[in-house]
Motif scaffolding. Sequence first.
Motif, PDB file in Angstrom:
ATOM      1  N   VAL A  34     -53.338  -9.053-111.780  1.00 19.06           N
ATOM      2  CA  VAL A  34     -53.893  -8.009-112.644  1.00 19.06           C
ATOM      3  C   VAL A  34     -54.198  -8.648-113.986  1.00 19.06           C
ATOM      4  CG1 VAL A  34     -53.219  -5.935-113.922  1.00 19.06           C
ATOM      5  CG2 VAL A  34     -52.642  -6.124-111.532  1.00 19.06           C
ATOM      6  N   ASP A  35     -55.209  -8.171-114.673  1.00 23.13           N
ATOM      7  CA  ASP A  35     -55.542  -8.723-115.987  1.00 23.13           C
ATOM      8  C   ASP A  35     -54.379  -8.602-116.964  1.00 23.13           C
ATOM      9  OD1 ASP A  35     -59.043  -7.668-116.093  1.00 23.13           O
ATOM     10  OD2 ASP A  35     -58.045  -9.379-115.149  1.00 23.13           O
ATOM     11  N   PHE A  36     -54.167  -9.654-117.710  1.00 30.96           N
ATOM     12  CA  PHE A  36     -53.081  -9.734-118.694  1.00 30.96           C
ATOM     13  C   PHE A  36     -53.430  -8.903-119.920  1.00 30.96           C
ATOM     14  CE2 PHE A  36     -49.511 -11.484-120.710  1.00 30.96           C
ATOM     15  CZ  PHE A  36     -49.828 -12.141-121.896  1.00 30.96           C
ATOM     16  N   ASN A  37     -52.542  -8.011-120.292  1.00 30.15           N
ATOM     17  CA  ASN A  37     -52.773  -7.130-121.434  1.00 30.15           C
ATOM     18  C   ASN A  37     -51.537  -7.151-122.338  1.00 30.15           C
ATOM     19  OD1 ASN A  37     -53.170  -4.965-123.205  1.00 30.15           O
ATOM     20  ND2 ASN A  37     -53.955  -3.575-121.639  1.00 30.15           N
ATOM     21  N   PRO A  38     -51.479  -8.090-123.281  1.00 33.61           N
ATOM     22  CA  PRO A  38     -50.270  -8.265-124.095  1.00 33.61           C
ATOM     23  C   PRO A  38     -49.896  -7.049-124.939  1.00 33.61           C
ATOM     24  CG  PRO A  38     -52.023  -9.762-124.819  1.00 33.61           C
ATOM     25  CD  PRO A  38     -52.492  -9.116-123.580  1.00 33.61           C
ATOM     26  N   ASP A  39     -50.884  -6.321-125.447  1.00 33.18           N
ATOM     27  CA  ASP A  39     -50.576  -5.130-126.256  1.00 33.18           C
ATOM     28  C   ASP A  39     -49.833  -4.094-125.427  1.00 33.18           C
ATOM     29  OD1 ASP A  39     -53.647  -5.261-128.183  1.00 33.18           O
ATOM     30  OD2 ASP A  39     -51.644  -6.056-128.605  1.00 33.18           O
ATOM     31  N   PHE A  40     -50.310  -3.897-124.216  1.00 38.87           N
ATOM     32  CA  PHE A  40     -49.657  -2.940-123.328  1.00 38.87           C
ATOM     33  C   PHE A  40     -48.213  -3.351-123.098  1.00 38.87           C
ATOM     34  CE2 PHE A  40     -49.142   0.148-120.071  1.00 38.87           C
ATOM     35  CZ  PHE A  40     -48.392  -0.449-119.075  1.00 38.87           C
ATOM     36  N   LEU A  41     -48.015  -4.619-122.837  1.00 38.74           N
ATOM     37  CA  LEU A  41     -46.677  -5.117-122.542  1.00 38.74           C
ATOM     38  C   LEU A  41     -45.748  -4.951-123.739  1.00 38.74           C
ATOM     39  CD1 LEU A  41     -47.852  -8.324-120.688  1.00 38.74           C
ATOM     40  CD2 LEU A  41     -46.743  -6.358-119.616  1.00 38.74           C
ATOM     41  N   ARG A  42     -46.274  -5.221-124.920  1.00 40.21           N
ATOM     42  CA  ARG A  42     -45.436  -5.073-126.124  1.00 40.21           C
ATOM     43  C   ARG A  42     -45.033  -3.617-126.313  1.00 40.21           C
ATOM     44  NH1 ARG A  42     -49.437  -8.469-128.722  1.00 40.21           N
ATOM     45  NH2 ARG A  42     -48.759 -10.625-128.482  1.00 40.21           N
ATOM     46  N   ASN A  43     -45.957  -2.706-126.058  1.00 38.16           N
ATOM     47  CA  ASN A  43     -45.626  -1.274-126.168  1.00 38.16           C
ATOM     48  C   ASN A  43     -44.609  -0.840-125.128  1.00 38.16           C
ATOM     49  OD1 ASN A  43     -47.196  -0.516-128.343  1.00 38.16           O
ATOM     50  ND2 ASN A  43     -49.011  -0.224-127.083  1.00 38.16           N
ATOM     51  N   MET A  44     -44.746  -1.381-123.943  1.00 39.75           N
ATOM     52  CA  MET A  44     -43.871  -0.983-122.834  1.00 39.75           C
ATOM     53  C   MET A  44     -42.452  -1.508-123.018  1.00 39.75           C
ATOM     54  SD  MET A  44     -44.911   0.807-120.322  1.00 39.75           S
ATOM     55  CE  MET A  44     -43.471   0.382-119.398  1.00 39.75           C
ATOM     56  N   PHE A  45     -42.341  -2.645-123.654  1.00 40.70           N
ATOM     57  CA  PHE A  45     -41.072  -3.379-123.679  1.00 40.70           C
ATOM     58  C   PHE A  45     -39.896  -2.502-124.105  1.00 40.70           C
ATOM     59  CE2 PHE A  45     -38.391  -6.925-123.677  1.00 40.70           C
ATOM     60  CZ  PHE A  45     -37.633  -6.925-124.831  1.00 40.70           C
ATOM     61  N   ALA A  46     -40.096  -1.721-125.165  1.00 37.01           N
ATOM     62  CA  ALA A  46     -39.015  -0.880-125.685  1.00 37.01           C
ATOM     63  C   ALA A  46     -38.592   0.195-124.687  1.00 37.01           C
ATOM     64  CB  ALA A  46     -39.445  -0.224-126.987  1.00 37.01           C
ATOM     65  N   LYS A  47     -39.468   0.549-123.777  1.00 34.59           N
ATOM     66  CA  LYS A  47     -39.171   1.661-122.876  1.00 34.59           C
ATOM     67  C   LYS A  47     -38.570   1.209-121.547  1.00 34.59           C
ATOM     68  CE  LYS A  47     -43.444   3.817-124.383  1.00 34.59           C
ATOM     69  NZ  LYS A  47     -44.565   4.690-123.977  1.00 34.59           N
ATOM     70  N   ILE A  48     -38.590  -0.089-121.311  1.00 35.33           N
ATOM     71  CA  ILE A  48     -38.122  -0.577-120.007  1.00 35.33           C
ATOM     72  C   ILE A  48     -36.604  -0.681-119.974  1.00 35.33           C
ATOM     73  CG2 ILE A  48     -38.138  -2.577-118.449  1.00 35.33           C
ATOM     74  CD1 ILE A  48     -40.885  -3.240-119.598  1.00 35.33           C
ATOM     75  N   GLU A  49     -36.018  -0.299-118.851  1.00 35.17           N
ATOM     76  CA  GLU A  49     -34.598  -0.564-118.606  1.00 35.17           C
ATOM     77  C   GLU A  49     -34.516  -2.014-118.153  1.00 35.17           C
ATOM     78  OE1 GLU A  49     -32.135   1.455-119.163  1.00 35.17           O
ATOM     79  OE2 GLU A  49     -33.366   3.178-119.702  1.00 35.17           O
ATOM     80  N   TRP A  50     -34.117  -2.894-119.070  1.00 35.36           N
ATOM     81  CA  TRP A  50     -34.302  -4.317-118.841  1.00 35.36           C
ATOM     82  C   TRP A  50     -33.484  -4.857-117.670  1.00 35.36           C
ATOM     83  CZ3 TRP A  50     -38.128  -7.187-120.012  1.00 35.36           C
ATOM     84  CH2 TRP A  50     -38.032  -8.568-119.827  1.00 35.36           C
ATOM     85  N   LYS A  51     -32.235  -4.466-117.594  1.00 41.99           N
ATOM     86  CA  LYS A  51     -31.385  -4.993-116.531  1.00 41.99           C
ATOM     87  C   LYS A  51     -31.908  -4.558-115.167  1.00 41.99           C
ATOM     88  CE  LYS A  51     -26.537  -5.879-115.564  1.00 41.99           C
ATOM     89  NZ  LYS A  51     -26.339  -5.197-114.269  1.00 41.99           N
ATOM     90  N   ALA A  52     -32.336  -3.317-115.093  1.00 44.15           N
ATOM     91  CA  ALA A  52     -32.886  -2.833-113.819  1.00 44.15           C
ATOM     92  C   ALA A  52     -34.103  -3.657-113.422  1.00 44.15           C
ATOM     93  CB  ALA A  52     -33.262  -1.354-113.933  1.00 44.15           C
ATOM     94  N   LEU A  53     -34.909  -4.032-114.396  1.00 48.34           N
ATOM     95  CA  LEU A  53     -36.099  -4.814-114.104  1.00 48.34           C
ATOM     96  C   LEU A  53     -35.749  -6.221-113.639  1.00 48.34           C
ATOM     97  CD1 LEU A  53     -39.197  -5.095-114.063  1.00 48.34           C
ATOM     98  CD2 LEU A  53     -39.068  -5.860-116.441  1.00 48.34           C
ATOM     99  N   THR A  54     -34.813  -6.870-114.341  1.00 47.33           N
ATOM    100  CA  THR A  54     -34.480  -8.242-113.945  1.00 47.33           C
ATOM    101  C   THR A  54     -33.844  -8.271-112.562  1.00 47.33           C
ATOM    102  OG1 THR A  54     -32.380  -8.123-115.143  1.00 47.33           O
ATOM    103  CG2 THR A  54     -34.221  -9.162-116.284  1.00 47.33           C
ATOM    104  N   GLU A  55     -32.989  -7.292-112.281  1.00 50.00           N
ATOM    105  CA  GLU A  55     -32.362  -7.226-110.952  1.00 50.00           C
ATOM    106  C   GLU A  55     -33.404  -7.006-109.867  1.00 50.00           C
ATOM    107  OE1 GLU A  55     -29.102  -8.518-112.026  1.00 50.00           O
ATOM    108  OE2 GLU A  55     -29.161  -7.814-109.957  1.00 50.00           O
ATOM    109  N   ALA A  56     -34.271  -6.049-110.108  1.00 48.80           N
ATOM    110  CA  ALA A  56     -35.295  -5.729-109.115  1.00 48.80           C
ATOM    111  C   ALA A  56     -36.215  -6.927-108.896  1.00 48.80           C
ATOM    112  CB  ALA A  56     -36.102  -4.513-109.562  1.00 48.80           C
TER     113      ALA A  56
END
Lengths: 122, 229
Positions: A34-56
Amino acid sequence: MRLITHNMLSSNIKGVTNGFPLRIQVEKVVEKEVDFNPDFLRNMFAKIEWKALTEASKTLGYADLPEETEPLMLESEEFLRKLHHALLELHLEEGALVCPETGRKFPVNKGIPNMLLHEDEV
Amino acid sequence: MVKRGNNPLFLQLAVLKDEVKQLESLLGSLRQFESPKIELEQYPTGSHIASRLLYTADTSFGDVRDKVVADFGCGCGTLGLAAGLLRAQHVIGYEVDAETVEIAFSNADELEIDMDFILCNIKNFRFPDNHVIDTVVMNPPFGTRNKGADVDFLRVALKVASKAVYSLHKTTTRDHIQRTSIRELGASSAEVLCELRFDLPQLYKFHKKKKVDVAVDLWRFVPKSTCER
């Protein structure tokens, strides 16, 4: 089903209090670019449950995400590309999502999780 | 067919740019319900309404491009796929009927849009508090078979969306929806963008006429900001 979606799913069985995150049983994983969209990722970062993501992500075979994060990482393209890959490019096609409290399996077929509850679970 | 209403909040949707027509054409080629189920109020959204709804959400409000968009009761996927075509970053469709999800899946495949689908019942589904979803688009049941279904969907949408909810409701329910959304469902604003006429072909044997024309409002709701909730 992408991991961004998995990060939003929890067990909806009646009475379950610790239904997140759903464990993943893998039968088939597919990677789609998928096309890389750094702005989207920066916005999303605060909302992600990080541990759940790394485990998954590890369960799906991608172990490159750091366990701990800090805000400076958002300046790093290398980090953002890893986040991009884990969040948006890995798809669980076949397998199951498992309620961490009851062990109940929600099957995943063609990337679609079936989270319809039985009558006694509502 | 889009008709202008006398509504002072009327918004000109019929700016017939090529992009809208192309979008409408792509959506018009999608597979629809094969044996629509009455109890779920299954009607196709229609490519005309869908293209204009999403186009407006995108160009007038910036609620689609690069956003996370959810389609509640996505049916054959029309609204969600329109969002995907307008470059939403990630689209998720929620649908209760397994047969319908199969159709939506094949439509997504056809358009080469990567849309996630979840088979679930919106009413008992658990959404997280983190407001990953920016925009909800939906054509919910009107509530003719299951009373209050329209409001049930709206209740969930307003809890889940961080930026906006776009929804279609019968014009006859306009006052009720206005009051309820603001007073009970936590909308900070509720606006009818325009009034449309929904052509429902004779889908069910009990429909006496060959075609039924239903007046429908296209609404845009804004949830209270997350810190107020």
